[in-house]
Write a protein that holds these residues in place. Structure first.
Motif, PDB file in Angstrom:
ATOM      1  N   THR A 179      37.587  50.105  41.062  1.00 53.81           N
ATOM      2  CA  THR A 179      37.713  48.959  41.932  1.00 53.81           C
ATOM      3  C   THR A 179      38.477  49.273  43.209  1.00 53.81           C
ATOM      4  O   THR A 179      39.545  49.848  43.179  1.00 53.81           O
ATOM      5  N   LYS A 180      37.889  48.871  44.299  1.00 55.14           N
ATOM      6  CA  LYS A 180      38.538  48.862  45.593  1.00 55.14           C
ATOM      7  C   LYS A 180      38.303  47.457  46.140  1.00 55.14           C
ATOM      8  O   LYS A 180      37.332  46.808  45.770  1.00 55.14           O
ATOM      9  N   PRO A 181      39.166  46.963  47.016  1.00 55.30           N
ATOM     10  CA  PRO A 181      39.002  45.596  47.494  1.00 55.30           C
ATOM     11  C   PRO A 181      37.606  45.289  48.006  1.00 55.30           C
ATOM     12  O   PRO A 181      37.068  44.225  47.752  1.00 55.30           O
ATOM     13  N   GLU A 182      36.991  46.237  48.719  1.00 59.51           N
ATOM     14  CA  GLU A 182      35.669  45.960  49.268  1.00 59.51           C
ATOM     15  C   GLU A 182      34.596  45.834  48.187  1.00 59.51           C
ATOM     16  O   GLU A 182      33.516  45.337  48.437  1.00 59.51           O
ATOM     17  N   GLN A 183      34.890  46.251  46.951  1.00 62.17           N
ATOM     18  CA  GLN A 183      33.918  46.147  45.869  1.00 62.17           C
ATOM     19  C   GLN A 183      34.020  44.820  45.133  1.00 62.17           C
ATOM     20  O   GLN A 183      33.159  44.499  44.334  1.00 62.17           O
ATOM     21  N   ILE A 205      36.403  36.885  49.002  1.00 61.02           N
ATOM     22  CA  ILE A 205      36.344  37.012  47.547  1.00 61.02           C
ATOM     23  C   ILE A 205      36.278  35.590  46.973  1.00 61.02           C
ATOM     24  O   ILE A 205      37.311  35.006  46.622  1.00 61.02           O
ATOM     25  N   PRO A 206      35.077  35.022  46.898  1.00 58.68           N
ATOM     26  CA  PRO A 206      34.936  33.619  46.486  1.00 58.68           C
ATOM     27  C   PRO A 206      35.546  33.287  45.129  1.00 58.68           C
ATOM     28  O   PRO A 206      36.167  32.235  44.982  1.00 58.68           O
ATOM     29  N   PRO A 215      40.886  40.232  37.889  1.00 64.13           N
ATOM     30  CA  PRO A 215      40.105  39.871  39.063  1.00 64.13           C
ATOM     31  C   PRO A 215      38.834  40.702  39.224  1.00 64.13           C
ATOM     32  O   PRO A 215      37.902  40.285  39.905  1.00 64.13           O
ATOM     33  N   SER A 216      38.803  41.856  38.595  1.00 63.14           N
ATOM     34  CA  SER A 216      37.605  42.703  38.627  1.00 63.14           C
ATOM     35  C   SER A 216      37.609  43.607  37.401  1.00 63.14           C
ATOM     36  O   SER A 216      38.635  43.768  36.739  1.00 63.14           O
ATOM     37  N   GLU A 217      36.464  44.190  37.133  1.00 63.76           N
ATOM     38  CA  GLU A 217      36.336  45.055  35.960  1.00 63.76           C
ATOM     39  C   GLU A 217      37.307  46.232  36.061  1.00 63.76           C
ATOM     40  O   GLU A 217      37.424  46.881  37.098  1.00 63.76           O
ATOM     41  N   GLY A 218      38.051  46.454  34.992  1.00 65.04           N
ATOM     42  CA  GLY A 218      38.951  47.594  34.933  1.00 65.04           C
ATOM     43  C   GLY A 218      40.318  47.371  35.549  1.00 65.04           C
ATOM     44  O   GLY A 218      41.097  48.304  35.661  1.00 65.04           O
ATOM     45  N   LEU A 219      40.601  46.127  35.968  1.00 65.10           N
ATOM     46  CA  LEU A 219      41.889  45.846  36.602  1.00 65.10           C
ATOM     47  C   LEU A 219      42.493  44.583  35.997  1.00 65.10           C
ATOM     48  O   LEU A 219      41.843  43.545  35.927  1.00 65.10           O
ATOM     49  N   LEU A 220      43.746  44.686  35.565  1.00 65.83           N
ATOM     50  CA  LEU A 220      44.503  43.552  35.037  1.00 65.83           C
ATOM     51  C   LEU A 220      45.724  43.391  35.935  1.00 65.83           C
ATOM     52  O   LEU A 220      46.423  44.370  36.217  1.00 65.83           O
ATOM     53  N   VAL A 221      45.959  42.154  36.427  1.00 63.56           N
ATOM     54  CA  VAL A 221      47.078  41.914  37.326  1.00 63.56           C
ATOM     55  C   VAL A 221      47.879  40.696  36.894  1.00 63.56           C
ATOM     56  O   VAL A 221      47.372  39.812  36.198  1.00 63.56           O
ATOM     57  N   ALA A 222      49.109  40.637  37.334  1.00 69.70           N
ATOM     58  CA  ALA A 222      49.972  39.467  37.158  1.00 69.70           C
ATOM     59  C   ALA A 222      50.990  39.509  38.287  1.00 69.70           C
ATOM     60  O   ALA A 222      51.248  40.571  38.878  1.00 69.70           O
TER      61      ALA A 222
END
Length: 125
Positions: free
Chosen positions: A109-113, A20-21, A81-88
Motif C-alpha cells: 500500500t502506498k497512498p496513491e493506491q 479517498i472516498p 484503511p487498505s489491504e495489509g495495513l492496520l492503523v490507530a
C-alpha cells in the motif's frame, strides 16, 4: 518504531491530491518528498475527532499495533484503511499520533493506491 510520515491538516487544495472516498478525506503522497510530509483535507462528513482534523500528527510504523496501544489514550480505534495495513490514533501530550502496522506479506500500500478512481487537480478548479 520507525517514522513514516507527518500528516498536516489543511482546508486548502494542494498539489497531487488523492481523493479517498471510503475514508472521507483527500491526501497527498507522503512518499513524494524526502521528509514524509502528507497534506490532508477532511471532507465535511469525515467521522474523525477534531484533534485529528486540526492538529498535525506524526505517524510511526510498529511491529505490533495492539501491544503499542496498551495503556494509551486511543482516539481512533484500530482499522484497516487498505489491504495489509492496520492503523490507530492515540493522543500524546494533546497531539494525535498515528500508529501503523504493515502486514509485510500482503501490503504494498502506498497512498496513491488507496483510490485511483478519482484524482483531482487543484489547478482545474
Amino acid at each position: 518504531m520507525k517514522f513514516n510520515h507527518l500528516g498536516i491538516p489543511t482546508a486548502e487544495k494542494f498539489e497531487g491530491e488523492i481523493d479517498i472516498p471510503h475514508l472521507k478525506m483527500t491526501v497527498s503522497d507522503h512518499a513524494n518528498n524526502p521528509y514524509g510530509i502528507q497534506w490532508m483535507r477532511f471532507w465535511p462528513d469525515a467521522p474523525y475527532p477534531e484533534l485529528v482534523q486540526t492538529v498535525p500528527h506524526a505517524a510511526f510504523e510498529v511491529d505490533d499495533l495492539m501491544a503499542e496501544l496498551k495503556g494509551k489514550k486511543v482516539i481512533i480505534e484500530p482499522n484497516a484503511p487498505s489491504e495489509g495495513l492496520l492503523v490507530a490514533f492515540i493522543e500524546v501530550n494533546n497531539a494525535p499520533v498515528e500508529l501503523m502496522e504493515y502486514n509485510k506479506e500482503t501490503s504494498s500500500t502506498k497512498p496513491e493506491q488507496l483510490n485511483r478512481s478519482k484524482q483531482t487537480d487543484p489547478q482545474a478548479s
